[in-house]
Each structure stands twice: as C-alpha cells, then as structure tokens.
Design a protein around this motif. Structure first.
Motif, PDB file in Angstrom:
ATOM      1  N   LEU A 105       0.811  -1.214   0.000  1.00  0.00           N
ATOM      2  CA  LEU A 105       0.000   0.000   0.000  1.00  0.00           C
ATOM      3  C   LEU A 105       0.846   1.267   0.000  1.00  0.00           C
ATOM      4  O   LEU A 105       0.403   2.317  -0.468  1.00  0.00           O
ATOM      5  CB  LEU A 105      -0.951  -0.006   1.196  1.00  0.00           C
ATOM      6  N   GLY A 106       2.071   1.163   0.497  1.00  0.00           N
ATOM      7  CA  GLY A 106       2.945   2.338   0.489  1.00  0.00           C
ATOM      8  C   GLY A 106       3.549   2.617  -0.868  1.00  0.00           C
ATOM      9  O   GLY A 106       4.159   3.670  -1.075  1.00  0.00           O
ATOM     10  N   ASP A 107       3.398   1.679  -1.797  1.00  0.00           N
ATOM     11  CA  ASP A 107       3.957   1.849  -3.144  1.00  0.00           C
ATOM     12  C   ASP A 107       2.864   2.023  -4.189  1.00  0.00           C
ATOM     13  O   ASP A 107       3.039   1.660  -5.359  1.00  0.00           O
ATOM     14  CB  ASP A 107       4.812   0.628  -3.515  1.00  0.00           C
ATOM     15  N   HIS A 115      10.357  -1.286 -10.172  1.00  0.00           N
ATOM     16  CA  HIS A 115       9.058  -1.375 -10.869  1.00  0.00           C
ATOM     17  C   HIS A 115       9.186  -0.646 -12.201  1.00  0.00           C
ATOM     18  O   HIS A 115       8.851   0.535 -12.308  1.00  0.00           O
ATOM     19  CB  HIS A 115       7.936  -0.764 -10.019  1.00  0.00           C
ATOM     20  N   ILE A 116       9.638  -1.357 -13.206  1.00  0.00           N
ATOM     21  CA  ILE A 116       9.980  -0.733 -14.480  1.00  0.00           C
ATOM     22  C   ILE A 116       8.783  -0.055 -15.139  1.00  0.00           C
ATOM     23  O   ILE A 116       8.923   0.977 -15.809  1.00  0.00           O
ATOM     24  CB  ILE A 116      10.596  -1.788 -15.431  1.00  0.00           C
ATOM     25  N   LEU A 117       7.583  -0.613 -14.940  1.00  0.00           N
ATOM     26  CA  LEU A 117       6.370  -0.014 -15.506  1.00  0.00           C
ATOM     27  C   LEU A 117       5.481   0.609 -14.443  1.00  0.00           C
ATOM     28  O   LEU A 117       4.325   0.959 -14.713  1.00  0.00           O
ATOM     29  CB  LEU A 117       5.573  -1.066 -16.303  1.00  0.00           C
ATOM     30  N   GLY A 118       5.999   0.758 -13.229  1.00  0.00           N
ATOM     31  CA  GLY A 118       5.233   1.378 -12.159  1.00  0.00           C
ATOM     32  C   GLY A 118       4.351   0.382 -11.422  1.00  0.00           C
ATOM     33  O   GLY A 118       4.463  -0.839 -11.592  1.00  0.00           O
ATOM     34  N   THR A 119       3.454   0.906 -10.588  1.00  0.00           N
ATOM     35  CA  THR A 119       2.535   0.069  -9.813  1.00  0.00           C
ATOM     36  C   THR A 119       1.115   0.607  -9.973  1.00  0.00           C
ATOM     37  O   THR A 119       0.899   1.752 -10.380  1.00  0.00           O
ATOM     38  CB  THR A 119       2.907   0.072  -8.316  1.00  0.00           C
ATOM     39  N   ASP A 120       0.141  -0.245  -9.615  1.00  0.00           N
ATOM     40  CA  ASP A 120      -1.258   0.173  -9.730  1.00  0.00           C
ATOM     41  C   ASP A 120      -1.757   0.744  -8.408  1.00  0.00           C
ATOM     42  O   ASP A 120      -0.978   1.027  -7.489  1.00  0.00           O
ATOM     43  CB  ASP A 120      -2.125  -0.992 -10.202  1.00  0.00           C
ATOM     44  N   ASP A 121      -3.080   0.906  -8.308  1.00  0.00           N
ATOM     45  CA  ASP A 121      -3.650   1.548  -7.126  1.00  0.00           C
ATOM     46  C   ASP A 121      -3.658   0.651  -5.896  1.00  0.00           C
ATOM     47  O   ASP A 121      -4.070   1.081  -4.817  1.00  0.00           O
ATOM     48  CB  ASP A 121      -5.085   2.022  -7.416  1.00  0.00           C
ATOM     49  N   TYR A 122      -3.193  -0.589  -6.038  1.00  0.00           N
ATOM     50  CA  TYR A 122      -3.036  -1.487  -4.894  1.00  0.00           C
ATOM     51  C   TYR A 122      -1.562  -1.766  -4.598  1.00  0.00           C
ATOM     52  O   TYR A 122      -1.250  -2.616  -3.768  1.00  0.00           O
ATOM     53  CB  TYR A 122      -3.755  -2.815  -5.139  1.00  0.00           C
ATOM     54  N   GLY A 123      -0.681  -1.092  -5.293  1.00  0.00           N
ATOM     55  CA  GLY A 123       0.745  -1.293  -5.090  1.00  0.00           C
ATOM     56  C   GLY A 123       1.287  -2.534  -5.780  1.00  0.00           C
ATOM     57  O   GLY A 123       2.398  -2.964  -5.476  1.00  0.00           O
TER      58      GLY A 123
END
Length: 285
Positions: free
Chosen positions: A52-54, A64-72
């Motif tokens: 959740l912090g990410d 995280h090469i493509l990032g993270t979603d709304d749940y980390g």
C-alpha cells in the motif's frame, strides 16, 4: 530435372518473403515467450504482492519498471501474467469457433438441400445480431469466468467459419477427384474430411489467424465491462477497467495494457495478411 515444390513448401516460401508478416511473427513470438516464461522476467506475484505504500508509482521507478497500480502491485508482472489469460482466450475462442464452424460449413456445402438451408439460415440469424451484444447476453446468462468468455465468443464467432467453409466446399465438391471418390464408393465422411476439407485449409487458416486477434479484442472488451474474469486476476481488459479511474492522474495504468493489446492484435493481423498473400494463387511465382 528440377524437383517440383509442394504446395505447402511454396506457401511457406512466399510467407517467409513477406517482411511485415515475419515482423508480426517475431513480435507475437516475443510476447508469447515473455508471457509463458513470466517468472523468469519478474519476481512479483501479480495478485498477492500488494504494498500500500507503493501505490501508483510511475514507470521507471527502481524495482518497478512499468510502475505500480492503485493497490501497489507491479504493472510489469500483471502485464506478463495477464497476457497469458488474454492470448490463451484468443487462441481458445478461435480454435473452438473454427471447429464448430468448419464442421457445419462442410456438412452444409457437401449435402446441400434442406440441410444446407437450415444451417445457412441459422447462420444468417446469428450474423444479423450485433456481435458484442450477443456475447454480453450470453455472459449475463452463464456468469463471469474465463471459460464462459470462451463459450460466449465461440458461439458468436463460428458463423464466419461456416460461411467461408461452405463456399470452399461448394467450389471443390464438383472437382473430378471428388466425383471419382464418389464413384469408388467412399463414404460421405471420408470424402468430406479426407478429400475436400484438406483443400479448403488455406482460407480457413487465414481466417483462424485473424479470429485470434478479434477474440483478444472481444475478450478484453468483456473484461473491461466487468463481465469476464475476476477483477483481482491479471488480465489486459481488467487492467484497462481498473485504470479508467486514473486517466487524469496515472494514465499509464490504461496506456500500458492498451499498447499490449494493440501490439498483439497488430502482430496477429500482420501474420494473417501474410498468410492470405501466401495462399493467394494469383500471387504465385
């Protein structure tokens, strides 16, 4: 004496000369390999690894090469594992619909008469309704699952194969070798599936290839509407649906799976175009 090339080797030779088709095959091969070997390319579980912090980390973030979603959850991980679901669904739909449509089209074209009329009128009725509307209605009746997506899309996809196969059978069953098989007393099933159907395979293979791309798009549409797999599972359509609430703040949530879908369908269509040209007798040299 120069040995004569077989029909299939000639088709393969002309397909390999088509650079766009080869590029499509290369792109699709890379996508399928990366999705199939997803554990080799990512260490994250696409469902369980939620931090959740990410949440909503942008692409390019270390780890995280493509990032993270709304749940980390890691987008790259969900993209690879989601590709398994999307590509497998597309292949399954194309194979099931081809099996049903080719069988009915072969029976319709070979026997003719009342059998042909019944099958073709039912085919016309199926093709007269909007494709996606019927699929949504079937999904509403069957419930949400990947298996039901395959069933629903196969039900609305087989008429194209049936009409194509019927036309091919009608043009082939008057050939001399078919009449000779009839005279020899071969059974109808043997003539249909041993003598006629193999000579119809060129256009059917092309249609089968193009049907994969269409099925991937249709499955993504159903998942986007929330009628497909469970929302927690990785799937390109599900990812599009989950990212639509963040179009202004985190557009990559929809852009990345959208590019994956478009690239996969484009590659499949390039392969289909290459096969169409390879099977076209007017282009043989």
């Amino acid at each position: 004496m120069v040995p004569a090339k077989s029909y299939w080797s000639d088709v393969g030779r002309r397909f390999l000369k088509n650079r766009i088709a080869l590029l499509g095959a290369l792109i699709l091969g890379i996508i399928v390999f990366m999705c199939a070997a997803a554990p080799l390319f990512t260490q994250y579980d696409p469902v369980k690894d939620m931090v959740l912090g990410d949440m909503l980390l942008p692409p390019g973030t270390p780890g995280h090469i493509l990032g993270t979603d709304d749940y980390g959850r890691d987008i790259f991980s969900r993209l690879l594992y989601g590709g398994r679901t999307s590509v497998l669904t597309g292949l399954s739909v194309a194979i099931v619909s081809a099996a049903v449509g080719v069988t009915l089209g072969c029976i319709s074209g070979y026997f003719g008469g009342i059998i042909d009329n019944l099958i073709m009128r039912f085919t016309d009725i199926m093709m007269s309704f909007p494709f996606l509307i019927i699929a949504i209605a079937i999904m509403a009746a069957l419930g949400s699952s990947q298996k039901n997506i395959v069933i629903a899309l196969a039900i609305v996809s087989w008429p194209r194969f049936a009409r194509l196969t019927r036309g091919q059978v009608l043009s082939i069953k008057t050939q001399e070798y078919v009449e000779s098989a009839n005279t020899a007393g071969y059974s109808d099933m043997r003539i249909m599936f041993n003598h006629i159907l193999p000579n119809c395979m060129g256009p059917i293979i092309v249609q089968l290839t193009l049907a994969v791309g269409s099925a991937i798009l249709s499955a993504a549409s159903l998942n986007f509407l929330g009628l497909g797999v469970d929302a927690s599972l990785p799937d390109w359509g599900v990812m599009l649906n989950q990212g639509r609430n963040y179009l202004q703040t985190a557009s990559y949530l929809t852009t990345i799976p959208g590019i994956a879908i478009s690239l996969t369908v484009l590659a499949v269509n390039w392969i289909g175009d290459g096969l169409r040209d390879a099977f076209d007798p007017r282009l043989r040299v």
